[in-house]
Every structure is written in C-alpha cells, then in structure tokens.
Scaffold this active site. Structure first.
Site, mmCIF file in Angstrom:
data_model
loop_
_atom_site.group_PDB
_atom_site.id
_atom_site.type_symbol
_atom_site.label_atom_id
_atom_site.label_comp_id
_atom_site.label_asym_id
_atom_site.label_seq_id
_atom_site.Cartn_x
_atom_site.Cartn_y
_atom_site.Cartn_z
ATOM 1 N N LYS A 161 0.846 -1.198 0.000
ATOM 2 C CA LYS A 161 0.000 0.000 0.000
ATOM 3 C C LYS A 161 0.883 1.250 0.000
ATOM 4 O O LYS A 161 1.929 1.251 0.641
ATOM 5 C CB LYS A 161 -0.849 0.044 1.274
ATOM 6 C CG LYS A 161 -2.022 -0.899 1.324
ATOM 7 C CD LYS A 161 -2.795 -0.717 2.630
ATOM 8 C CE LYS A 161 -3.873 -1.779 2.799
ATOM 9 N NZ LYS A 161 -4.991 -1.671 1.858
ATOM 10 N N ARG A 210 -10.140 -11.774 2.258
ATOM 11 C CA ARG A 210 -10.999 -12.837 1.713
ATOM 12 C C ARG A 210 -10.291 -14.183 1.710
ATOM 13 O O ARG A 210 -10.928 -15.222 1.747
ATOM 14 C CB ARG A 210 -11.497 -12.434 0.322
ATOM 15 C CG ARG A 210 -10.438 -12.300 -0.712
ATOM 16 C CD ARG A 210 -10.899 -11.504 -1.927
ATOM 17 N NE ARG A 210 -10.936 -10.067 -1.675
ATOM 18 C CZ ARG A 210 -11.379 -9.156 -2.548
ATOM 19 N NH1 ARG A 210 -11.842 -9.534 -3.720
ATOM 20 N NH2 ARG A 210 -11.376 -7.872 -2.235
ATOM 21 N N ASP A 224 -2.904 -7.563 -1.595
ATOM 22 C CA ASP A 224 -3.642 -6.684 -0.675
ATOM 23 C C ASP A 224 -5.101 -7.121 -0.508
ATOM 24 O O ASP A 224 -5.795 -6.634 0.377
ATOM 25 C CB ASP A 224 -3.558 -5.230 -1.170
ATOM 26 C CG ASP A 224 -3.901 -4.220 -0.088
ATOM 27 O OD1 ASP A 224 -4.024 -4.629 1.086
ATOM 28 O OD2 ASP A 224 -4.031 -3.031 -0.422
HETATM 29 N N1 BES Z 1 -7.928 -3.815 4.623
HETATM 30 C C1 BES Z 1 -8.216 -3.460 3.276
HETATM 31 C C2 BES Z 1 -9.580 -2.785 3.107
HETATM 32 C C3 BES Z 1 -9.735 -1.422 3.710
HETATM 33 C C4 BES Z 1 -9.373 -0.286 3.005
HETATM 34 C C5 BES Z 1 -10.297 -1.274 4.960
HETATM 35 C C6 BES Z 1 -9.546 0.963 3.549
HETATM 36 C C7 BES Z 1 -10.463 -0.023 5.521
HETATM 37 C C8 BES Z 1 -10.102 1.102 4.815
HETATM 38 C C9 BES Z 1 -8.194 -4.705 2.390
HETATM 39 O O1 BES Z 1 -7.363 -5.719 2.808
HETATM 40 C C10 BES Z 1 -7.727 -4.259 1.060
HETATM 41 O O2 BES Z 1 -6.643 -3.794 0.972
HETATM 42 N N2 BES Z 1 -8.573 -4.401 0.034
HETATM 43 C C11 BES Z 1 -8.264 -3.991 -1.282
HETATM 44 C C12 BES Z 1 -8.791 -5.022 -2.226
HETATM 45 C C13 BES Z 1 -8.376 -4.830 -3.657
HETATM 46 C C14 BES Z 1 -6.895 -5.047 -3.803
HETATM 47 C C15 BES Z 1 -9.152 -5.808 -4.511
HETATM 48 C C16 BES Z 1 -8.928 -2.629 -1.528
HETATM 49 O O3 BES Z 1 -10.022 -2.403 -1.041
HETATM 50 O O4 BES Z 1 -8.302 -1.796 -2.195
HETATM 51 ZN ZN ZN Z 2 -6.894 -5.931 4.782
HETATM 52 MG MG MG Z 3 -5.351 -5.621 2.094
#
Ligand code: BES
Ligand code: ZN
Ligand code: MG
Length: 501
Positions: free
Chosen positions: A280, A354, A350
């Site tokens: 990230k 899931r 990231d």
């Molecule tokens: N932990 C994050 C989701 C998240 C983002 C929670 C912002 C709270 C605030 C999750 O693990 C993640 O990074 N998801 C990605 C998925 C994507 C790569 C398909 C996302 O939401 O960008």
């Molecule tokens: Zn996450």
């Molecule tokens: Mg993530």
C-alpha cells in the site's frame, strides 16, 4: 470510568453535582425544571430565549446554580423534533447521551442525574431506552489512553444516576447488568482495535481472547501455522507466510446443548495490513492497525454472550495474521488451494482478508454444522466509497436473514444497508488459471460486492451473511459517542441478533 446506577428517588432527592434535562423542540417547563425557576432563576424562560436554546438537535446549554447551599450545574440538551422514523430518533437520543457524557467529562461532574424522557417517542419501551442509555454512556466514556502519561489522561470515576418513573427497581437492575456487559464489551473491542500492530500481534490477540474466555466461561482454542497447513488452509497460510509473527486461528465457544440453534461468527483479524508485496502507499497504510476490527467484534461479542448466557450455541472464529512483504511472502500470480479444494489466483496480495476468511468459513461449516454463519470484516476500500461511515454493508442470498440483521442493527445502533449478491457479478472474479481470482476485474467495479461473491464460494449449504465494516469500524466523523478511534461496530449488533434467536 463511568458507573451507571438506577435511582428510584425523585430527581431533586439525588443530591448530585449535575442535573441533566433532555428537552425536545418547543418544550415547556416540567415540574422538576420549575424548581430551578423557583430556587435560582426566576426568569428561566427568558434566559433560554437569550441563549437561543429551543431544544433543537445539537443545542446544549449549562447554568450554574445553588441547591441546598451547594454549587450545582444544570445541563439542558436538545432532543430536536422527534418526528422522524423511530430508528432515527433513537440514534439521535444516543447522541444526546454522548453530549451528556462529554459534559460530565468537560466540567468534571463526579455525580449527576438524568430523568429519562418518555420512551413513547422512540418506538421502544422504557427498559430498552434505559438499556440504550447505559450502553451509549459507556461508549461515550471510552478513551484509548493506556499509553498516555497521567497528566494527559482525563479518566476519573464518575456516577450517573438514571431515573424512569415507569420502571421497577428489579427489572431496572437486570437491564442495567446486561447493558453494562454490552457497553463494556464494545469498549473491549475498541481497545483491541486501537492497539497498534506492534502491541497487538496475532499471538497477543489470542492471549487476550484466552484471558477474556477464562473470565466468562467460554471454551478457548487456538492453532498456528503448522496445523493450518495440515488442514489445507492455503488461504490463511498464503497471507500468514510473509510475516515473522506467526498467525493464530482463534476459536471461542459458548455451547449450551445440541437441541438449540448454532450461530457461527467469523471475524477478519489482520493485525496490520501493509498490502503485502502489493504494498500500500504510505497514506493508505496508516490506520491499517484497524484491519482486525472484525476479529475484535467477534471476540468481544463472544465475551458479552459468555456473560449473558443466551440459550443459543455461539461460536466465534477469528483468523489472525499480519499481512507483510518479505522474502517469504506470497506474490502476485501465485495460485493457492483452500480447505475445500477450490483454487485461487492471487492477483493482488492486498486482497488478503478474503483469503483468510475463505478458510475460516470452510472450517466453520465443516466443524460446527451451524444454522447460520455471519462474517464481519474491514474488507474493501470500495465499501468506504459506497456507504461512507454510518452504515455497514450487508450481503446475503437469504433475505429473511438480512431482515433480521437490519432490524437488530436499527435497534442496537449498528446500522446496516444491503448490497446485492447477484449472479451478474460472478464473472468479475473468474480467473484464466484457477477457479477464482482474489480481485474483481476492474471493468465490473463494485469491489465490495465482488469480494462478497468470492466469499460465497466457501459456504456450501448454511444460511450466510457477509458484513463489510471498512467504513464503520474506525474514525467515524460526527458521532460524538464513537469518539475518534475504533467504534466496536458489530458487538451491539451480534448480541441483539443472538438474543432474538
Ligand atoms: N484492509 C483493506 C480494506 C480497507 C481499506 C479497509 C480501507 C479499511 C479502509 C483490504 O485488505 C484491502 O486492501 N482491500 C483492497 C482489495 C483490492 C486489492 C481488490 C482494496 O479495497 O483496495
Ligand atoms: Zn486488509
Ligand atoms: Mg489488504
């Protein structure tokens, strides 16, 4: 800490430092308020006018007076019009309790009293209003201040007496006991969530869950990397492998008998989410200590259930891992195999939540023969875009389950909004090389929904709902009693849902 007590004495016999009045718009002086007029402020109505206090939403106003020779404070807080839907009026009532507790803290009022308004306006009975007041007061009192030195803390012991003429002492005592448990467990969840990644590793989270279980009579068990691998949990292991901190698969059980329904709650426990090798950017990584808030909610909800002991089997499962980049971590393009034999291509490391939830859902169905499974996770950034911070997304194929969850949400304050699970979205998570891709393909958008569809592959026959709390778990703006960090979302909802079974 604040203590809530039920008082059967008339308001002015409580001999406290602060007297609270919750007033709706267009209020007239009650007999209790007339006493202020007679004893201290003969022109009370005019004073309200001069200060433009009309009982409107978000208005509040304090007057200092004397009562039997002691200096006391009179607080007036606006309830607003009370003419919208009961769930909106009730939510606003909670926020007036938030204002009340902030005033107690700000003015350092050690003892105070509130006569609850008539519950008729709130679509609930007086006992429920008492319960909501107590839970919310605990929530408004919460601070994450363990790591502040004494001079920076604002946490002294305070008492708030609650009065409600149509409640008898013994029913009040039962409700208060339960509300105290719920409020304190919400705050326990918030404390876990607020702890940063260096202080709350998967092992530390497991220790805290174990400690809580020993105090509440829950059965606790846990396993790590080796057993996860033996069980074929390729999703859990793919995330876990990148970190020096070993992952923990945490299980808490409130088992009553084989003749009552079984609910399994599954919570995402990523103690810190860097994104893994799909790293990230720094400004998106801040706050990723909250990525275990689903696990926090499940553990704390089980804590409340362990105390309240409803006649339902409740199992809490919290897969806990740290998502880190390293020489051993999973890569983009890797293919993994889950506990149920399905395979997935890792398009982005990231999208790790899931992966661990997939195995946890398989494990839940395989081991507990549940009547219902609910998972809860800070799963997608897309959810924050779609719903913002006030509603949790709920997805399920089972509409009666959605209805039950939505109504438990409206009453408890953990409000939900449904998003569709529909076959049209299924193609978005197809892969050329495996059964599934862990990311929805971009032309389909709807990242929250496609994540829900990914999870759907890991529940075979049990009624199941998925909750995305990415927007509601932390840093909710403008709701005073949620304050600035973790909210403990899910705890109030789960306790209410389980009690209604
Ligand atoms: N932990 C994050 C989701 C998240 C983002 C929670 C912002 C709270 C605030 C999750 O693990 C993640 O990074 N998801 C990605 C998925 C994507 C790569 C398909 C996302 O939401 O960008
Ligand atoms: Zn996450
Ligand atoms: Mg993530």
């Amino acid at each position: 800490m604040i203590s809530l007590k039920f008082s059967t004495k008339p308001l002015w016999d409580n001999k406290v430092e602060g007297y609270f009045f919750l007033l709706n718009e267009g209020f007239s002086l009650s007999s209790d308020m007339n006493k202020i007029k007679e004893d201290c402020y003969p022109k009370l109505e005019e004073i309200f006018k001069r200060h433009k206090f009309e009982g409107k939403k978000d208005q509040s106003f304090v007057l200092t007076g004397t009562y039997e020779g002691e200096l006391v404070q009179f607080f007036f807080i606006g309830l607003g019009k009370l003419n919208t839907s009961w769930e909106n009026v009730l939510e606003h009532f909670r926020r007036t309790i938030g204002t009340l507790v902030s005033s107690i803290k700000k003015y350092e009022i050690n003892t105070s009293v509130l006569s609850l308004p008539s519950s008729d306006n709130f679509g609930i009975d007086s006992l429920e209003l008492l319960k909501q007041s107590v839970i919310t007061a605990h929530m408004a009192d919460y601070e994450f201040s363990d790591f502040k030195s004494a001079e920076n803390k604002n946490d002294t012991d305070k008492i708030l007496y609650l009065i409600s003429p149509d409640i008898d002492d013994s029913s009040a005592r039962d409700v208060l006991k339960e509300a105290d448990i719920i409020g304190k467990q919400v705050n326990f969840a918030r404390h876990l969530d607020d702890l940063p990644g260096n202080m709350l590793t998967p092992k530390k989270l497991a220790e805290k869950a174990k400690d809580m279980a020993s105090k509440t009579g829950l059965k606790f068990s846990v396993f790590g990397r080796d057993k996860a691998e033996k069980l074929g949990m390729g999703g859990f292991c793919a995330v876990d492998i990148g970190s020096e901190e070993e992952g923990q698969f945490i299980v808490l059980e409130h088992k009553v008998s084989n003749n009552v329904p079984t609910v399994v709650l599954v919570g995402k426990g990523v103690t810190f989410d860097t994104g893994g090798i799909s790293l990230k950017p720094a400004n998106y990584m801040t706050g990723m200590k909250y990525d275990m808030s689903g696990a926090g909610a499940v553990i704390a909800a089980l804590g409340a259930i362990g105390h309240i002991k409803p006649n339902v089997n409740v199992i809490g499962i919290a897969p806990a891992v740290e998502n880190m980049p390293s020489g051993k971590c999973s890569r983009q393009d890797d293919i993994i195999t889950f506990m149920n034999g399905k395979t997935a291509e890792i398009a982005n490391t990231d999208a790790e939540g899931r992966l661990i939830l997939a195995d946890a859902l398989c494990y839940a169905e395989k081991n507990y023969n549940p009547d219902v499974i609910i998972d809860i996770a800070t799963l997608t950034g897309a959810c924050v875009v779609a719903l913002g911070h006030f509603f949790t997304a709920v997805m399920s194929r089972d509409n009666s389950l959605v209805e039950k969850l939505v109504s438990a949400g409206n009453l408890s304050g953990d409000r939900l909004w449904q998003m569709p699970l529909h076959d049209d979205y299924k193609v978005a998570i197809k892969s050329k090389v495996a059964d599934l891709s862990n990311c929805g393909s971009p032309e389909y958008s709807a990242g929250t929904i496609t994540a829900g569809h990914f999870l759907e592959n890991f529940v075979e026959k049990t009624p199941w709902a998925h909750l995305d709390i990415a927007g509601t778990a932390d840093r909710v703006p403008g709701v005073n009693f949620l304050r600035s960090g973790a909210t403990g979302v899910g705890v109030r909802l789960f306790v209410e849902f389980v009690k209604n079974i």
